[in-house]
Design a protein around this motif. Structure first.
Motif, mmCIF file in Angstrom:
data_model
loop_
_atom_site.group_PDB
_atom_site.id
_atom_site.type_symbol
_atom_site.label_atom_id
_atom_site.label_comp_id
_atom_site.label_asym_id
_atom_site.label_seq_id
_atom_site.Cartn_x
_atom_site.Cartn_y
_atom_site.Cartn_z
ATOM 1 N N THR A 185 -1.152 17.443 19.732
ATOM 2 C CA THR A 185 -1.230 16.708 18.475
ATOM 3 C C THR A 185 -0.815 15.277 18.753
ATOM 4 O O THR A 185 0.149 15.037 19.478
ATOM 5 N N SER A 186 -1.554 14.369 18.181
ATOM 6 C CA SER A 186 -1.186 12.976 18.370
ATOM 7 C C SER A 186 -1.232 12.244 17.043
ATOM 8 O O SER A 186 -2.080 12.527 16.192
ATOM 9 N N PHE A 187 -0.291 11.358 16.873
ATOM 10 C CA PHE A 187 -0.269 10.477 15.708
ATOM 11 C C PHE A 187 -0.489 9.068 16.221
ATOM 12 O O PHE A 187 0.243 8.627 17.122
ATOM 13 N N TYR A 188 -1.455 8.386 15.676
ATOM 14 C CA TYR A 188 -1.721 7.026 16.143
ATOM 15 C C TYR A 188 -1.526 6.055 14.998
ATOM 16 O O TYR A 188 -2.215 6.111 13.984
ATOM 17 N N ASP A 189 -0.548 5.208 15.167
ATOM 18 C CA ASP A 189 -0.302 4.149 14.191
ATOM 19 C C ASP A 189 -0.651 2.839 14.886
ATOM 20 O O ASP A 189 0.048 2.429 15.811
ATOM 21 N N PRO A 190 -1.740 2.219 14.502
ATOM 22 C CA PRO A 190 -2.239 1.088 15.295
ATOM 23 C C PRO A 190 -1.251 -0.074 15.297
ATOM 24 O O PRO A 190 -0.613 -0.356 14.272
ATOM 25 N N PRO A 191 -1.139 -0.763 16.427
ATOM 26 C CA PRO A 191 -0.245 -1.923 16.500
ATOM 27 C C PRO A 191 -0.793 -3.130 15.744
ATOM 28 O O PRO A 191 -0.044 -4.024 15.386
ATOM 29 N N ASN A 192 -2.087 -3.156 15.507
ATOM 30 C CA ASN A 192 -2.715 -4.270 14.792
ATOM 31 C C ASN A 192 -4.028 -3.740 14.221
ATOM 32 O O ASN A 192 -4.469 -2.639 14.554
ATOM 33 N N PHE A 193 -4.642 -4.535 13.389
ATOM 34 C CA PHE A 193 -5.992 -4.239 12.932
ATOM 35 C C PHE A 193 -6.953 -4.544 14.074
ATOM 36 O O PHE A 193 -6.566 -5.104 15.089
ATOM 37 N N VAL A 194 -8.212 -4.161 13.882
ATOM 38 C CA VAL A 194 -9.251 -4.604 14.817
ATOM 39 C C VAL A 194 -10.173 -5.567 14.061
ATOM 40 O O VAL A 194 -10.274 -5.502 12.836
ATOM 41 N N PHE A 195 -10.827 -6.432 14.809
ATOM 42 C CA PHE A 195 -11.589 -7.526 14.189
ATOM 43 C C PHE A 195 -12.996 -7.626 14.783
ATOM 44 O O PHE A 195 -13.249 -8.485 15.636
ATOM 45 N N PRO A 196 -13.897 -6.757 14.364
ATOM 46 C CA PRO A 196 -15.278 -6.889 14.826
ATOM 47 C C PRO A 196 -15.905 -8.167 14.263
ATOM 48 O O PRO A 196 -15.415 -8.716 13.273
ATOM 49 N N TYR A 197 -16.951 -8.613 14.894
ATOM 50 C CA TYR A 197 -17.560 -9.872 14.457
ATOM 51 C C TYR A 197 -19.018 -9.899 14.861
ATOM 52 O O TYR A 197 -19.502 -8.993 15.553
ATOM 53 N N GLY A 198 -19.689 -10.954 14.450
ATOM 54 C CA GLY A 198 -21.080 -11.073 14.847
ATOM 55 C C GLY A 198 -21.745 -12.267 14.211
ATOM 56 O O GLY A 198 -21.096 -13.096 13.555
ATOM 57 N N ALA A 199 -23.042 -12.336 14.441
ATOM 58 C CA ALA A 199 -23.852 -13.430 13.910
ATOM 59 C C ALA A 199 -25.191 -12.861 13.454
ATOM 60 O O ALA A 199 -25.810 -12.084 14.197
ATOM 61 N N PHE A 219 0.859 -1.192 0.000
ATOM 62 C CA PHE A 219 0.000 0.000 0.000
ATOM 63 C C PHE A 219 0.889 1.234 0.000
ATOM 64 O O PHE A 219 1.735 1.382 0.884
ATOM 65 N N GLN A 220 0.728 2.082 -1.001
ATOM 66 C CA GLN A 220 1.678 3.191 -1.184
ATOM 67 C C GLN A 220 1.346 4.383 -0.300
ATOM 68 O O GLN A 220 1.260 5.531 -0.769
ATOM 69 N N GLY A 221 1.124 4.125 0.957
ATOM 70 C CA GLY A 221 0.855 5.198 1.909
ATOM 71 C C GLY A 221 0.962 4.631 3.296
ATOM 72 O O GLY A 221 1.188 3.432 3.475
ATOM 73 N N GLY A 222 0.811 5.504 4.299
ATOM 74 C CA GLY A 222 0.721 5.028 5.670
ATOM 75 C C GLY A 222 -0.730 4.738 5.990
ATOM 76 O O GLY A 222 -1.623 4.990 5.181
ATOM 77 N N LEU A 223 -0.954 4.203 7.172
ATOM 78 C CA LEU A 223 -2.348 3.984 7.575
ATOM 79 C C LEU A 223 -2.580 4.463 9.010
ATOM 80 O O LEU A 223 -3.468 4.003 9.692
ATOM 81 N N TRP A 224 -1.727 5.419 9.421
ATOM 82 C CA TRP A 224 -1.953 6.038 10.733
ATOM 83 C C TRP A 224 -2.951 7.187 10.586
ATOM 84 O O TRP A 224 -3.324 7.550 9.455
ATOM 85 N N GLU A 225 -3.339 7.774 11.684
ATOM 86 C CA GLU A 225 -4.149 8.993 11.649
ATOM 87 C C GLU A 225 -3.608 9.968 12.680
ATOM 88 O O GLU A 225 -2.895 9.578 13.610
ATOM 89 N N SER A 226 -3.955 11.221 12.487
ATOM 90 C CA SER A 226 -3.512 12.218 13.458
ATOM 91 C C SER A 226 -4.651 13.152 13.813
ATOM 92 O O SER A 226 -5.611 13.295 13.054
ATOM 93 N N ALA A 227 -4.515 13.756 14.976
ATOM 94 C CA ALA A 227 -5.530 14.701 15.436
ATOM 95 C C ALA A 227 -4.846 15.834 16.196
ATOM 96 O O ALA A 227 -3.870 15.612 16.903
ATOM 97 N N LEU A 244 -7.271 10.835 18.474
ATOM 98 C CA LEU A 244 -7.932 11.908 19.215
ATOM 99 C C LEU A 244 -7.921 11.631 20.717
ATOM 100 O O LEU A 244 -7.653 12.525 21.528
ATOM 101 N N ALA A 245 -8.197 10.395 21.092
ATOM 102 C CA ALA A 245 -8.186 10.051 22.520
ATOM 103 C C ALA A 245 -6.792 10.276 23.107
ATOM 104 O O ALA A 245 -6.652 10.784 24.222
ATOM 105 N N LEU A 246 -5.760 9.915 22.337
ATOM 106 C CA LEU A 246 -4.394 10.106 22.833
ATOM 107 C C LEU A 246 -4.045 11.589 22.941
ATOM 108 O O LEU A 246 -3.361 12.007 23.871
ATOM 109 N N ALA A 247 -4.537 12.388 22.002
ATOM 110 C CA ALA A 247 -4.319 13.840 22.093
ATOM 111 C C ALA A 247 -5.005 14.385 23.344
ATOM 112 O O ALA A 247 -4.452 15.222 24.071
#
Lengths: 289, 785
Positions: free
Chosen positions: B623-637, B475-483, B554-557
């Motif tokens: 200002t905070s930059f958050y680069d997640p350590p992993n994806f998140v995995f929602p689920y359901g039925a 993926f030719q970009g980052g996937l962090w976010e900042s606030a 945002l929470a980290l900021a």
């Protein structure tokens, strides 16, 4: 999309509209615009002028007298659907009008525009054919009146001359022992009729004395299911009898005529049409008591 | 956190402007002197351009300029593909903004007219004469991959854009050789049209005096647009400002940066005046990206008692005529890596062939790869249940990954964060009254009625994602976010974020996050997004990542603000910082809550800075930059209940019950709305939607008259329930919820229809499940017997 350029006229009277039409042979009459405007936006038509009859008040409204219902060409589908008179005296028409498109379409679309456009997937042509409607037309030669079988000629084609205007539609009120109904297989996108079955039944002590069954959506113009009508008349209107009569639907459907598209093939439409005929006749019979 | 803010179903602040028609979309922005662009698009799906004559069009009333590819030489690079899938023999065909020599789908741009009005521009399109020499076309991906198929791009043999594989766990061949039971199916994941309510649009305004260009764009990711647009149009990134004003939905179709966007920029640059382009709905159908379009050949190996031992699949993914911005990652990374689903599967192998066809380019569409994976698994599991005579719920229980709360590895290489799949299914069966429904179904069958129950148990990958992983997967970009979180003197707050919500409701949920962290009222928090000149860098809103990643930033900021505020409060209360306590917006010395400083008191002091602790900077901003350590995995039925009319093939959806787990819900009303919308789009795939091309590459479902979008009156009330399993690695524990419904619901409805048809002997029906297809499947079985 963006429509090509056209001249716009607003007619104050039917006479003025007729005069404008004679002066602009390439013009189109604009009523609710729900068929015409999309055609223009897709640039499938490029009339030189539009003659807006939308504010001619005499073309609007429903009147009942001496057993006849007269409906002005500008009467909207919403007005048809909400009309207490129609719901009592021409149930199939009110029912069908309430199934057209969605509320926005019903609030703008008109009965005159609908039948003059003669889209085979429309709802009102088969209902008006079924109910024995007549079409009142004004043109340079004065007024004339056509029955439904003369008015609807084929795919998007009517007997309306290029210089004529449809002003009103008349139909007989349902008499004692008569009931009518409309059953529709609506396309999930357009809500046009894939199959639309209109039925009118007269009954005496549960026995059918007259039947009118007309199908739309299937062929270029409304098709009378004569074999079904014949099979009903003289029979007791039981579920079995109606089911059996409905199976004769196919006899009136010419294989070369039945329309198909990417959503529903001709073969499928023809095969399942009897189901909608049965539903319409059953509902009409239940209202004939 | 304050219970009254975080977790409360407060009303969406976005809605008043949206439902009263006062929102400002790109087309609503009118700059003085704006010219209007219209694109001439190819009516042929594949043709050589022998010549273009623009002379008549150039002289038409109001026309200012007509450009073709020759005019843009050296000034417009091809539209880039920005997901360079590694180890896949990726072959990217040049996607010229204006077609050179060859057009390859109906909608490929051949020329642009710039005129004083939109109408004049459209009129002039009719005056351009293009001499096309039609070429053979191919629209279906497996056919396009066959030998002898028409070739779209020179040097790209077999129309193959890539061949990607995932192999995990034990030997797949052995799994099938030793299997007691094997089930298989071929699935057509039909092509879908995203249908965002607002069509795409661009307004470019170039200022020759400064060399600055502003682009208003209907995009999900303005910072990516700026980055890519600077590369393609040679406007330096510092001179390029991209604004996503109100954006009327995207569903993935507004991730890509399109040729029409670049052309609009080119026109404004060339002419030195603002140029606006707004697509018609017809163009939207022809040229805005589509979704799905897989042919899937799938099989499952299992033991006699229904324990899955392997999954094997080959997928032909139609990519369209060119690779859209993020397209290669959708049927691969976001699809193949999810093939374990909620199940413990010891061996998985999938080949994915990305194939060029003479159709509109395909991109992410709500769910993007995961619905196609979930559908495969949920079909296979139901087939397995039918084959061994087990209830579909029971077969799922036998194969679920057991409950875990801090990481579980699956053989495709992912580590799921947390989940209790049996718990979600159990809740679903209870809420739906599954046992009673099965009894009702049996009774109905006795009476000749065909009722079906369909289950779909899913897990999905979202909150994209760790940037290191982004790099590894091309993926030719980052996937962090900042606030940036900024307190004004009066205690009011501005939040500036890089993500770009466009209908999902994050202006509300972000205010709730700040409220929860700092004890202010959500009403005191303004959320600013969408303008690259006044927001920090961000990678955009897609992949259910805005709350999961942007919300974490945002929470980290906010937590940084709290730390600084505590130091200021300690100073004002003449106490040691380590003696300070904080609760619900108030700072006080431990044990003395009556003498406190509010966050507003501290905001005022920090802004006037009359009495600050030594060495502490003025202002209350973080200002905070958050680069997640992993994806998140929602689920359901999910469970769907349908009834089939065997006479006509009509499917009636009678009930839909959902249990989803996206961790703690910041705003349950917004979650429910996302679940509703997602489910409905998935139902649309099962029952109504399909982009149909004829063999010549003409789109037969080219308008809303033919392409059936779900409508409220065809749907039951959706019954929404949830469980709450926090993500262990996320600052708020939250997971994404924007796509979950779509990922689950197609399979639930499909399985229900097949379940209903089971007594009639029907095994499979191609989607969408139109009345004719269902009716024919019944007829075919009856004819065979």
């Amino acid at each position: 999309m963006y429509a090509p350029e056209f001249q716009y006229y607003r007619a104050a009277s039917v006479a003025e509209a007729a005069e404008l039409l004679s002066k602009n042979p390439d013009a189109k009459i604009l009523a609710g615009g729900h068929s015409l405007i999309p055609v223009l936006k897709l640039r499938l038509a490029a009339p030189s002028a539009l003659i807006d009859i939308g504010r001619i008040e005499v073309l609007r409204g429903i009147e009942c007298s001496s057993g006849t219902i007269r409906i002005g060409a500008l009467t909207t589908h919403a007005e048809l659907a909400a009309s207490a008179e129609l719901r009592a005296r021409a149930q199939a028409l009110a029912e069908a009008a309430g199934m057209i498109g969605d509320p926005a379409v019903r609030n703008r679309g008109t009965i005159g525009g609908n039948v003059a456009h003669a889209d085979p997937a429309s709802d009102l042509p088969q209902v008006l054919s079924c109910l024995g409607a007549e079409f009142l037309i004004t043109g340079p030669q004065g007024e004339r009146r056509l029955g439904a079988s003369e008015f609807f000629e084929g795919l998007m084609s009517t007997a309306l001359g290029e210089d004529e205007i449809l002003t009103a539609i008349e139909l007989p009120e349902a008499g004692a022992g008569e009931g009518s109904a409309y059953a529709k297989f609506a396309h999930p996108a357009s809500r046009y009729a894939v199959i639309g079955a209109a039925a009118k039944v007269a009954a005496n002590n549960g026995t059918c004395t007259a039947a009118s069954v007309v199908l739309g959506g299937l062929c270029p113009a409304p098709v009378r299911a004569e074999a079904v009508e014949r099979a009903l008349v003289g029979r007791s209107l039981t579920d079995e009898a109606i089911g059996s009569a409905s199976r004769a639907t196919a006899e009136s459907l010419d294989d070369d005529e039945v329309l198909g598209d990417v959503y529903a093939s001709a073969g499928y439409r023809k095969a399942v049409a009897p189901v909608w005929v049965r539903r319409a006749v059953t509902a009409a019979a239940s209202r004939s008591g | 956190m304050s219970a009254s803010t975080f977790g409360s179903g407060i009303r969406r602040r976005e809605d008043p402007r949206l439902i009263t028609g006062s929102a400002t979309y790109t087309d609503d922005i009118n700059l003085h002197g704006t010219l209007h662009a219209a694109m001439l698009r190819s009516p042929y799906a594949h043709a050589r351009i022998a010549g273009i004559d623009t002379s008549q069009a150039s002289q038409a009333p109001g026309v200012v300029a007509v450009y073709t590819a020759a005019d843009t030489e050296g000034e417009l690079a091809p539209a880039p593909c920005a997901w360079l899938l590694p180890n896949s023999e990726l072959k990217i065909a040049d996607f010229h903004c204006l077609a050179k020599e060859t057009v390859r789908y109906v909608g490929d741009i051949v020329a642009v007219v710039v005129a004083e009005s939109q109408y004049q521009a459209c009129d002039a399109l009719d005056l351009i004469e293009v001499d096309y020499e039609p070429l053979d076309t191919v629209v279906e991906p497996k056919q396009a991959a066959a030998t002898n198929a028409p070739q779209l791009h020179a040097g790209i043999e077999g129309n193959q854009a890539f061949h990607w594989t995932v192999t995990g766990g034990g030997d797949i061949g052995e799994a099938f050789e030793k299997a007691d039971v094997v089930v298989s199916e071929t699935i057509v994941q039909q092509r879908l049209i995203p249908n965002a309510m607002e069509p795409r649009a661009a307004l470019a305004s170039y200022k020759p005096a400064t060399g600055e260009l502003t682009l208003w764009s209907t995009t999900q990711n303005p910072h990516i647009v700026r980055f890519l647009c600077s590369l393609v149009t040679n406007v330096p990134e510092d001179r390029l400002r991209v604004i996503a004003p109100e954006v009327g939905g995207g569903f993935g179709s507004k991730i890509a940066v399109y040729p029409a966007d670049f052309i609009t920029v080119f026109c404004s640059k060339r002419l030195g005046v603002p140029v606006k382009w707004v697509e018609s709905r017809t163009e939207n159908y022809q040229a805005t990206t589509h979704g799905r379009d897989h042919i899937q050949e799938i099989e499952l190996a299992a033991t006699a008692d229904g324990k899955i031992t392997g999954i094997r699949a080959t997928v032909w993914a139609g990519m369209g005529a060119y690779l859209s911005t993020a397209a290669p990652g959708i049927p691969t990374i976001l699809h193949g890596l999810m093939l374990s689903g909620v199940y413990d599967i010891p061996a998985i192998h999938e080949d994915v062939y990305g194939i060029y066809t003479n159709t509109t380019p395909v991109e992410a569409y709500r769910g993007a790869g995961r619905p196609e994976a979930t559908f495969m698994l949920e079909r296979l599991v139901d087939l397995l249940a039918a084959k061994i005579g087990a209830d579909p719920a029971e077969i799922r229980r036998r194969n679920f990954i057991p409950k875990f709360d801090d990481g579980h590895d699956v053989v495709t290489g992912l580590t799921y964060d947390s989940g209790d799949y049996a718990g979600a299914l159990g809740k679903l069966l209870d809420e739906a009254g599954y046992a009673q429904l099965r009894a009702d179904q049996a009774a109905a069958r006795e009476n000749g009625r065909y009722i079906g129950l369909g289950l779909s148990t899913y897990v999905e990958i979202c909150g994209l994602g760790p940037s290191q992983v982004a790099g590894a997967i091309g993926f030719q970009g980052g996937l962090w976010e900042s606030a940036i979180l900024r307190f004004h003197p009066s205690g009011k707050v501005h939040v500036m974020i890089g993500a770009s919500p466009h209908g999902q409701g994050e202006e509300t949920t972000f205010a709730q996050i700040v409220a929860g962290e700092l004890g202010v009222s959500p009403d005191d928090v303004k959320v600013i997004h969408g303008d690259t000149d006044n927001t920090p860098m961000g990678w955009g809103t897609y992949g259910s990542r805005t709350t999961a990643v942007g919300g974490a930033a945002l929470a980290l900021a906010a937590r940084k603000i709290r730390e600084k505020a505590k130091i200021i409060a300690a100073h004002l209360l003449e106490a040691a910082v380590e003696d300070m306590d904080y609760e619900d917006g108030k700072f006080f010395v431990k044990g003395s809550p009556d003498s406190s400083k509010t966050i507003q008191d501290i905001a005022l002091m920090a802004n006037v800075a009359w009495n600050m602790p030594e060495g502490v900077e003025a202002g209350l901003e973080a200002t905070s930059f958050y680069d997640p350590p992993n994806f998140v995995f929602p689920y359901g039925a999910h469970l769907a209940v349908v009834e089939i009319d065997p006479e006509t093939g009509h499917v009636e959806l009678k009930r839909y019950v959902a249990v989803d787990d996206c961790g703690p819900q910041i705003n349950p009303v917004i979650v429910e709305g996302q679940v509703h919308g997602g489910i409905v789009q998935g139902i649309g795939q099962a029952l109504w939607e399909e982009a149909v091309y004829d063999e010549g590459g003409q789109l037969l479902t080219g308008s809303m008259l033919d392409y059936a979008i779900p409508r409220a009156d065809r749907l039951p009330d959706i019954e929404v329930h949830s469980t709450v399993t926090p993500s262990p690695h996320h600052p708020l524990g939250v997971k994404g919820i924007g796509e979950a419904g779509t990922i689950a619901s197609t399979a639930a409805v499909y399985n229900a229809v097949i379940d209903a048809l089971q007594p009639l002997g029907v095994e499979g029906v191609r989607m969408p499940l139109t009345p004719e297809r269902v009716w024919r499947s019944i007829q075919d079985v009856q004819e065979r017997n």
